[in-house]
Design a protein around this motif. Structure first.
Motif, PDB file in Angstrom:
ATOM      1  N   ASP A  47      19.879  42.646  53.840  1.00 50.83           N
ATOM      2  CA  ASP A  47      21.110  42.322  55.464  1.00 50.83           C
ATOM      3  C   ASP A  47      22.498  42.304  53.920  1.00 50.83           C
ATOM      4  OD1 ASP A  47      19.472  42.132  57.289  1.00 50.83           O
ATOM      5  OD2 ASP A  47      19.082  39.745  56.987  1.00 50.83           O
ATOM      6  N   GLY A  48      22.251  42.171  52.580  1.00 54.30           N
ATOM      7  CA  GLY A  48      23.757  41.889  52.206  1.00 54.30           C
ATOM      8  C   GLY A  48      24.015  42.898  51.921  1.00 54.30           C
ATOM      9  N   LEU A  49      23.178  44.391  51.607  1.00 54.27           N
ATOM     10  CA  LEU A  49      23.972  45.135  51.499  1.00 54.27           C
ATOM     11  C   LEU A  49      23.780  46.023  52.286  1.00 54.27           C
ATOM     12  CD1 LEU A  49      21.352  48.710  49.074  1.00 54.27           C
ATOM     13  CD2 LEU A  49      22.508  49.122  51.224  1.00 54.27           C
ATOM     14  N   VAL A  50      23.590  46.121  53.656  1.00 53.96           N
ATOM     15  CA  VAL A  50      24.619  47.219  55.498  1.00 53.96           C
ATOM     16  C   VAL A  50      25.485  46.029  55.060  1.00 53.96           C
ATOM     17  CG1 VAL A  50      21.955  47.875  56.129  1.00 53.96           C
ATOM     18  CG2 VAL A  50      22.907  45.416  56.550  1.00 53.96           C
ATOM     19  N   GLY A  51      25.601  44.656  54.876  1.00 50.75           N
ATOM     20  CA  GLY A  51      26.524  43.770  55.142  1.00 50.75           C
ATOM     21  C   GLY A  51      27.468  44.256  54.281  1.00 50.75           C
ATOM     22  N   ALA A  52      27.617  44.560  52.912  1.00 48.58           N
ATOM     23  CA  ALA A  52      28.994  45.144  52.327  1.00 48.58           C
ATOM     24  C   ALA A  52      29.573  46.576  53.016  1.00 48.58           C
ATOM     25  CB  ALA A  52      28.275  45.299  51.269  1.00 48.58           C
ATOM     26  N   PHE A  53      28.623  46.965  54.139  1.00 49.96           N
ATOM     27  CA  PHE A  53      29.607  48.760  54.733  1.00 49.96           C
ATOM     28  C   PHE A  53      30.355  47.741  55.255  1.00 49.96           C
ATOM     29  CE2 PHE A  53      26.808  50.103  51.864  1.00 49.96           C
ATOM     30  CZ  PHE A  53      27.332  52.117  51.286  1.00 49.96           C
ATOM     31  N   GLY A  54      30.694  46.839  56.260  1.00 49.21           N
ATOM     32  CA  GLY A  54      30.837  46.266  57.408  1.00 49.21           C
ATOM     33  C   GLY A  54      30.428  47.095  58.683  1.00 49.21           C
ATOM     34  N   ILE A  55      29.135  47.228  59.045  1.00 46.95           N
ATOM     35  CA  ILE A  55      29.164  48.396  60.188  1.00 46.95           C
ATOM     36  C   ILE A  55      28.826  47.776  61.105  1.00 46.95           C
ATOM     37  CG2 ILE A  55      27.492  51.149  61.047  1.00 46.95           C
ATOM     38  CD1 ILE A  55      29.790  51.230  59.489  1.00 46.95           C
TER      39      ILE A  55
END
Length: 495
Positions: A292-300
Motif C-alpha cells: 500500500d505504501g509503495l503504490v501510494g507513493a505513485f499517487g494513482i
C-alpha cells in the motif's frame, strides 16, 4: 498530485484529471505525416528477434502481418486470414486466407502460410509464449486458401495469441505490411502500402484516406518533452519506470491515458542461492513489502497492491485463491520475516545484501527506494544494478498477453524462470491444459497457483501500469487491455 486509475480491465478510457486540455493537432494538414514518439532504443528495429523489445513488437506488428491482428481497442481483426470458423468442440480453427501476394510477388497461399506459421511457432520454443501455444497439435493445409489449426485441448485465446507480433508471418524475411518502413537512424517513416501493391484490388481514394507516420524512437523522458513542446502528437510506451514524468508541471497540457492491463509487477528471483536458496527466506522478502505504501507513493487512484500471482479478474479463476496473509498486520509479517533473517545470520552468515536488476528511470528508483526501506526493516540490504549485470533479483514489469491464469503460470514455469520455480506447479498447469472439463480445469489451475506461490520464486507487488500521451483530436488510438498500441489505425485520416 493524485491520479485516478480506471481499475477495471474492461474500461475503455482512463484519463488523469488535471492533465487534460484540448489542443489542436501539430499538423495543419491532417493528411501530413503524424508525428509519433515511441519509447525504445536501437533494439526497436530488431523486429525479427525471438524476444523483441516492446518497441520492436509495435514496429513488427505494423510491418509483418499474421493470420490476424489487433485494432486500436485490442480486438482481434482479420489480417492474412480474411475470416475463420471454430468447430463446436473448440479443437479446430479453420482460416480462409485473403487474396494477395507476398512482398516477393508470389501468391499468398495455404502451403506458404502454414510453413511460415510453423516456423514462427518453432522459434518460440522455450519461451513463455511458446508454452502458451503448447496446445497447438497440428497446422494443416486444407485447400489452396484454407489453413486449419488443430488443438490437443481447447484454447479459447488462440486468436489473441495468433495476433501477437511474434506470430507475424514474414516471407523471405520481409513482411506483408500493412505499413512499409523506411529507417534513418532512430527515426522511421511508416506508410500504408496501397492494396494493389499487396496483390489486392485497388481502392478508390486510398491515398486520400491515409497518411504516413513519422516515428521517433527515444526514451520516454525525451518523448514526453517533445510532446509537451508540440513536436509530436502521440507518445507511446510509458511504463511504471517513466510514470513520474506524467506528474511534472511541463505535462499539465497533455492527455495522459492509462491502459487497463493485467500482468506481473514485482521481484523475480534470478539466483536461488545463499539467502535466496530457501523458499521461506524468499517468503521473508515478500512478507516485508508495504505494498500500500509503495503504490501510494505513485499517487494513482484505484491502483492497489497484491500478494497474488494470478489476477483475480481472470475468467478461469474459481475464487478459491485469495490474498496472502490477510489475517496479519504488516508489523506482524515483518516480525516473522526478521526472525528468518536473524536465523540466517545466527548460522554464521552475514547480513543479506541482494543485487536487484532494474531500469534507472524515476519510477523504478521510486519503487526500489520503497522496497529497499522495507527490506532494511528486516535486516536485508539491496543494491540496484543494470539489466545484464549479475543480479539476485529482477524488477519485473510485464503485461499479460491474454487474460487467463495460464499466462501467469507460464511466465513462472521452470523452462522460462528456473530459479525458485515449482516443478509441481508446472505439472498441475500442464494437466490443466489437457483438461476439458471447465470446473476441473479451474481447480487444477488454482492448485498450480498455490504451488508456484509457495515456491516464492516471484514476489508480486501490484499490476503493471502502461500509459501514453495523445493529443486531443488524434484518432486511431484507444486504451486497450494489452498495453501496446497498433500503428496502422493511426494512419487513417480523421473525417
Amino acid at each position: 498530485m493524485a491520479y485516478r486509475f480506471c481499475h477495471s480491465r474492461r474500461a475503455l478510457v482512463a484519463l488523469i484529471p488535471g492533465l487534460v486540455l484540448a489542443l489542436a493537432s501539430c499538423g495543419a494538414d491532417r493528411r501530413g505525416a503524424l508525428p509519433v514518439a515511441l519509447a525504445g532504443d536501437e533494439t526497436a528495429f530488431q523486429t525479427a528477434a525471438t524476444r523483441p523489445s516492446p518497441a520492436a513488437q509495435v514496429l513488427r506488428a505494423a510491418t509483418v502481418e499474421g493470420l490476424v491482428g489487433f485494432d486500436a481497442q485490442g480486438r482481434v481483426v482479420p489480417a492474412i486470414a480474411e475470416r475463420w470458423i471454430v468447430t463446436d468442440d473448440g479443437l479446430s480453427y479453420i482460416f480462409r486466407l485473403r487474396d494477395g501476394t507476398w512482398p516477393d510477388g508470389t501468391p499468398i497461399d495455404a502451403p506458404s502460410v502454414a510453413a511460415a506459421l510453423r516456423r514462427a511457432r518453432a522459434a518460440l520454443a522455450g519461451t513463455a509464449l511458446g508454452l502458451d501455444l503448447a496446445p497447438i497439435d497440428e497446422i494443416r493445409v486444407m485447400t489452396d486458401r484454407v489453413v486449419e489449426v488443430d488443438l490437443s485441448a481447447p484454447l479459447p485465446d488462440l486468436l489473441t495469441l495468433l495476433a501477437q507480433p511474434e506470430l507475424g508471418l514474414p516471407r523471405t524475411r520481409l513482411g506483408s505490411g500493412p505499413l512499409g518502413l523506411r529507417r534513418e537512424g532512430l527515426v522511421a517513416s511508416l506508410s500504408p502500402i496501397p492494396p494493389e501493391k499487396r496483390g489486392m484490388p485497388a481502392q478508390d481514394g486510398f491515398s486520400r484516406s491515409v497518411r504516413p507516420l513519422h516515428v521517433e524512437v527515444e526514451s520516454m523522458a525525451i518523448a514526453a518533452k517533445r510532446f509537451n513542446d508540440g513536436l509530436v502528437d502521440v507518445a507511446l510506451g510509458g511504463t511504471i519506470d517513466s510514470l513520474p514524468l506524467a506528474g511534472t508541471t511541463m505535462l499539465s497540457r497533455g492527455n495522459v491515458q492509462l491502459d487497463p492491463v493485467m500482468g506481473l509487477f514485482g521481484l523475480q528471483v534470478l539466483r536461488a542461492q545463499g539467502f535466496l536458496a530457501d523458499p521461506l527466506r524468499r517468503e521473508a522478502l515478500a512478507l516485508a513489502i508495504d505494498r500500500d505504501g509503495l503504490v501510494g507513493a505513485f499517487g494513482i487512484g484505484g491502483w492497489s497492491g497484491t500478494t497474488r500471482l494470478v489476477s483475480p479478474e481472470v475468467p478461469d479463476s474459481d475464487g478459491s485463491v485469495g490474498e496472502r496473509w490477510s489475517d496479519s498486520t504488516l508489523d506482524q509479517r515483518r516480525a516473522l520475516a526478521r526472525q528468518r533473517v536473524l536465523a540466517w545470520m545466527a548460522a554464521g552468515e552475514g547480513a543479506p545484501r541482494l543485487r536487484v536488476a532494474a531500469p534507472d528511470g524515476p519510477g523504478s528508483r521510486l519503487a526500489l527506494a520503497r522496497i529497499g526501506a522495507d527490506f532494511a526493516s528486516i535486516g536485508v540490504q539491496i543494491e540496484r544494478v543494470d539489466e545484464g549485470q549479475p543480479a539476485d533479483l529482477r524488477l519485473v514489469d510485464t503485461v499479460a498477453r491474454y487474460t487467463r491464469a495460464a499466462w501467469f503460470l507460464n511466465q513462472l514455469a521452470c523452462p522460462v524462470s528456473p530459479a525458485g520455480c515449482s516443478a509441481a506447479g508446472d505439472a498441475l498447469a500442464a494437466q490443466a491444459r489437457t483438461e476439458r472439463d471447465p470446473q476441473a480445469r479451474m481447480a487444477l489451475l488454482a492448485q498450480a497457483e498455490r504451488a508456484v506461490t509457495a515456491a516464492n520464486g516471484f514476489i508480486p507487488i501490484a499490476r503493471p501500469l502502461r500509459w501514453s500521451l495523445v493529443r486531443s483530436g488524434v484518432t486511431g488510438f484507444s486504451p486497450n487491455p494489452w498495453g501496446w498500441h497498433p500503428l496502422p489505425p493511426l494512419t487513417v485520416v480523421p473525417k
